[in-house]
Design a protein around this motif. Structure first.
Motif, PDB file in Angstrom:
ATOM      1  N   THR A 149       8.388   6.435  10.552  1.00 24.75           N
ATOM      2  CA  THR A 149       7.692   6.757  11.783  1.00 24.75           C
ATOM      3  C   THR A 149       6.234   6.347  11.598  1.00 24.75           C
ATOM      4  OG1 THR A 149       9.167   8.581  12.242  1.00 24.75           O
ATOM      5  CG2 THR A 149       7.016   8.631  13.316  1.00 24.75           C
ATOM      6  N   PRO A 150       5.624   5.608  12.527  1.00 20.18           N
ATOM      7  CA  PRO A 150       4.306   5.031  12.281  1.00 20.18           C
ATOM      8  C   PRO A 150       3.253   6.029  11.811  1.00 20.18           C
ATOM      9  CG  PRO A 150       5.240   4.115  14.280  1.00 20.18           C
ATOM     10  CD  PRO A 150       6.168   5.208  13.825  1.00 20.18           C
ATOM     11  N   HIS A 151       3.137   7.171  12.483  1.00 26.49           N
ATOM     12  CA  HIS A 151       2.085   8.125  12.124  1.00 26.49           C
ATOM     13  C   HIS A 151       2.517   9.530  12.484  1.00 26.49           C
ATOM     14  CE1 HIS A 151      -0.916   5.002  11.351  1.00 26.49           C
ATOM     15  NE2 HIS A 151      -0.477   4.404  12.443  1.00 26.49           N
ATOM     16  N   PRO A 169      -0.593  -2.724   0.979  1.00 24.80           N
ATOM     17  CA  PRO A 169       0.447  -1.739   0.677  1.00 24.80           C
ATOM     18  C   PRO A 169       0.006  -0.820  -0.460  1.00 24.80           C
ATOM     19  CG  PRO A 169       1.393  -3.930   0.946  1.00 24.80           C
ATOM     20  CD  PRO A 169      -0.084  -4.097   0.942  1.00 24.80           C
ATOM     21  N   GLY A 170       0.232   0.459  -0.284  1.00 23.20           N
ATOM     22  CA  GLY A 170      -0.103   1.430  -1.321  1.00 23.20           C
ATOM     23  C   GLY A 170      -1.456   2.057  -1.135  1.00 23.20           C
ATOM     24  N   TYR A 200      12.202  12.041   3.979  1.00 20.33           N
ATOM     25  CA  TYR A 200      11.449  12.870   4.925  1.00 20.33           C
ATOM     26  C   TYR A 200      10.056  12.310   5.188  1.00 20.33           C
ATOM     27  CZ  TYR A 200      15.018  16.479   5.137  1.00 20.33           C
ATOM     28  OH  TYR A 200      16.177  17.172   5.386  1.00 20.33           O
ATOM     29  N   PHE A 201       9.399  11.823   4.146  1.00 20.09           N
ATOM     30  CA  PHE A 201       8.087  11.204   4.361  1.00 20.09           C
ATOM     31  C   PHE A 201       8.221  10.009   5.301  1.00 20.09           C
ATOM     32  CE2 PHE A 201       6.387  12.842   0.059  1.00 20.09           C
ATOM     33  CZ  PHE A 201       5.646  13.836   0.665  1.00 20.09           C
ATOM     34  N   ARG A 204       3.906   5.712   0.261  1.00 25.11           N
ATOM     35  CA  ARG A 204       2.681   4.975   0.584  1.00 25.11           C
ATOM     36  C   ARG A 204       2.833   3.492   0.263  1.00 25.11           C
ATOM     37  NH1 ARG A 204       0.178   9.899  -1.218  1.00 25.11           N
ATOM     38  NH2 ARG A 204       0.078   9.111  -3.349  1.00 25.11           N
ATOM     39  N   GLU A 205       3.473   3.194  -0.857  1.00 22.55           N
ATOM     40  CA  GLU A 205       3.694   1.792  -1.209  1.00 22.55           C
ATOM     41  C   GLU A 205       4.587   1.092  -0.190  1.00 22.55           C
ATOM     42  OE1 GLU A 205       5.178   1.476  -5.175  1.00 22.55           O
ATOM     43  OE2 GLU A 205       3.168   1.596  -6.070  1.00 22.55           O
ATOM     44  N   ALA A 206       5.478   1.870   0.433  1.00 23.96           N
ATOM     45  CA  ALA A 206       6.383   1.306   1.431  1.00 23.96           C
ATOM     46  C   ALA A 206       5.737   1.198   2.811  1.00 23.96           C
ATOM     47  CB  ALA A 206       7.650   2.159   1.527  1.00 23.96           C
ATOM     48  N   GLY A 207       4.489   1.644   2.928  1.00 19.03           N
ATOM     49  CA  GLY A 207       3.764   1.483   4.182  1.00 19.03           C
ATOM     50  C   GLY A 207       3.560   2.735   4.997  1.00 19.03           C
ATOM     51  N   VAL A 208       3.971   3.901   4.500  1.00 20.47           N
ATOM     52  CA  VAL A 208       3.737   5.153   5.225  1.00 20.47           C
ATOM     53  C   VAL A 208       2.241   5.445   5.222  1.00 20.47           C
ATOM     54  CG1 VAL A 208       4.096   7.656   5.151  1.00 20.47           C
ATOM     55  CG2 VAL A 208       6.024   6.109   4.784  1.00 20.47           C
ATOM     56  N   ARG A 209       1.698   5.718   6.383  1.00 19.56           N
ATOM     57  CA  ARG A 209       0.247   5.838   6.497  1.00 19.56           C
ATOM     58  C   ARG A 209      -0.250   7.253   6.720  1.00 19.56           C
ATOM     59  NH1 ARG A 209      -1.083   3.319   3.711  1.00 19.56           N
ATOM     60  NH2 ARG A 209      -3.237   3.280   4.426  1.00 19.56           N
ATOM     61  N   GLN A 210       0.608   8.188   7.165  1.00 16.59           N
ATOM     62  CA  GLN A 210       0.103   9.532   7.433  1.00 16.59           C
ATOM     63  C   GLN A 210      -0.270  10.242   6.128  1.00 16.59           C
ATOM     64  OE1 GLN A 210       3.387   8.767   7.957  1.00 16.59           O
ATOM     65  NE2 GLN A 210       4.722  10.407   7.221  1.00 16.59           N
ATOM     66  N   PRO A 211      -1.224  11.176   6.180  1.00 10.35           N
ATOM     67  CA  PRO A 211      -1.555  11.959   4.974  1.00 10.35           C
ATOM     68  C   PRO A 211      -0.325  12.695   4.469  1.00 10.35           C
ATOM     69  CG  PRO A 211      -3.177  12.325   6.703  1.00 10.35           C
ATOM     70  CD  PRO A 211      -2.038  11.579   7.330  1.00 10.35           C
ATOM     71  N   LEU A 212      -0.170  12.756   3.155  1.00 11.86           N
ATOM     72  CA  LEU A 212       0.998  13.385   2.546  1.00 11.86           C
ATOM     73  C   LEU A 212       0.564  14.471   1.572  1.00 11.86           C
ATOM     74  CD1 LEU A 212       3.058  10.135   1.732  1.00 11.86           C
ATOM     75  CD2 LEU A 212       3.109  11.522   3.823  1.00 11.86           C
TER      76      LEU A 212
END
Length: 332
Positions: free
Chosen positions: A7-9, A24-25, A83-84, A132-140
């Motif tokens: 999901t983008p964000h 990436p990352g 889930y992330f 994050r390396e896969a492109g997930v951008r939201q804070p985790l």
């Protein structure tokens, strides 16, 4: 049931500064979780057992998903990552059922048990790195799960409370694993599925001095804890606890959430955490879920408007539902 489509964000990403690099990352500055809650809603993950069972893992064991910490740790990382990638900001670790006493029943000594408890946090942190390396951008963020005493007993008493133990005895049970989990460096301690105000009191004592914030989440039936105490009294225990950054409910029917959110917000003045079950019912005799899900996006918005800031799902709520929560909160 699972979804591997990012999901983008998530909603909290709207309040985070843009990343310095789009490589990436790379990740945007991640605010402290308490800071993010002050800015808006944050998406929790769904049921760990739900995702592991969907991947074909057998959890018919007293240690439940904690068994995989020793046998298939990579499966836990994969579940967190799903889930992330579905839009969750917070992963709750697989330590809910993990205790020194529970591991001892399986012949696992204290040193190895402590390693496995710490590993539960490390696996969620690794999942965040991979996402994050896969492109997930939201804070985790990572929340270290601390289940109630009854979860260790694995006899259903986690949904009743009233174990016949004193508050001091419960504090002595919880403190050692809280110390280990805190030392592993989670962003928050999730004191969750608490059925009894007396156990909540013990947990609030046990987190003092650990220098890690916590949330306190009861399992409820209607307007009372599972042990029967009024929610006003139960939530009031956390009102003056500086360590607690959110209070609320989990592992309950979706229909029980909205009233509990309003009570928690009014009594404590703190952000509210909610992650109910899907609404299906567990049949202990057949060991199967029955009925249909009553979890809807409209409920999520009502919870947010009542004061909920940490919103996700528990049993039978998988990545698809979490993605729906993230979309609903981002668009609304």
């Amino acid at each position: 049931m699972s979804s591997d489509t990012p999901t983008p964000h998530g909603p909290a990403a709207q309040d985070a500064p843009a990343p310095a690099s789009s490589a990436p990352g790379s990740a945007p500055r991640r605010p402290a979780l308490a800071e993010a809650l002050a800015a808006g809603a944050v998406v929790l993950d769904g049921g760990m057992s739900n995702q592991l069972e969907s991947a074909g893992h057998d959890l018919s064991d007293e240690l439940w998903s904690a068994r995989l910490l020793a046998e298939r740790p990579e499966a836990i990382t994969e579940a967190h990552r799903a889930y992330f990638e579905a839009g969750a900001n917070v992963a709750i670790t697989s330590s809910y059922q993990a205790t020194f006493e529970g591991f001892a029943k399986r012949g696992i000594g204290r040193e190895e048990a402590a390693r496995l408890l710490g590993l539960s946090v490390e696996l969620a942190q690794e999942a965040a790195r991979q996402a994050r390396e896969a492109g997930v951008r939201q804070p985790l963020w990572v929340a270290a799960s601390v289940g109630p005493y009854g979860a260790m007993l694995a006899d259903g008493s986690e949904y009743r409370g009233g174990y016949g133990l004193t508050v001091d005895e419960l504090e002595r049970f919880h403190r050692p694993r809280l110390e280990v989990l805190a030392a592993a460096g989670p962003d928050v301690l999730a004191l969750e599925t608490v059925p009894d105000a007396e156990e909540a009191e013990a947990l609030l004592r046990a987190v003092r001095g650990l220098d890690v914030p916590a949330w306190l989440s009861y399992s409820v039936a209607g307007d009372r804890t599972r042990a029967g105490q009024p929610l006003e009294e139960a939530f009031a225990l956390a009102a003056e606890a500086d360590e607690v950054i959110a209070v609320g409910v989990n592992c309950c029917a979706p229909e029980d959430v909205e009233g509990a959110v309003a009570t928690a917000a009014r009594v404590t003045g703190k952000p509210v955490v909610v992650y109910p079950n899907s609404g299906e019912a567990w049949d202990a005799g057949t060991r199967a879920w029955n009925g249909r899900s009553t979890f809807t996006p409209e409920q999520v918005l009502a919870w947010r408007d009542s004061g909920a800031r940490l919103i996700g799902g528990c049993c039978r709520v998988g990545p698809d539902a979490v993605a729906s929560i993230a979309r609903t909160l981002t668009v609304a």
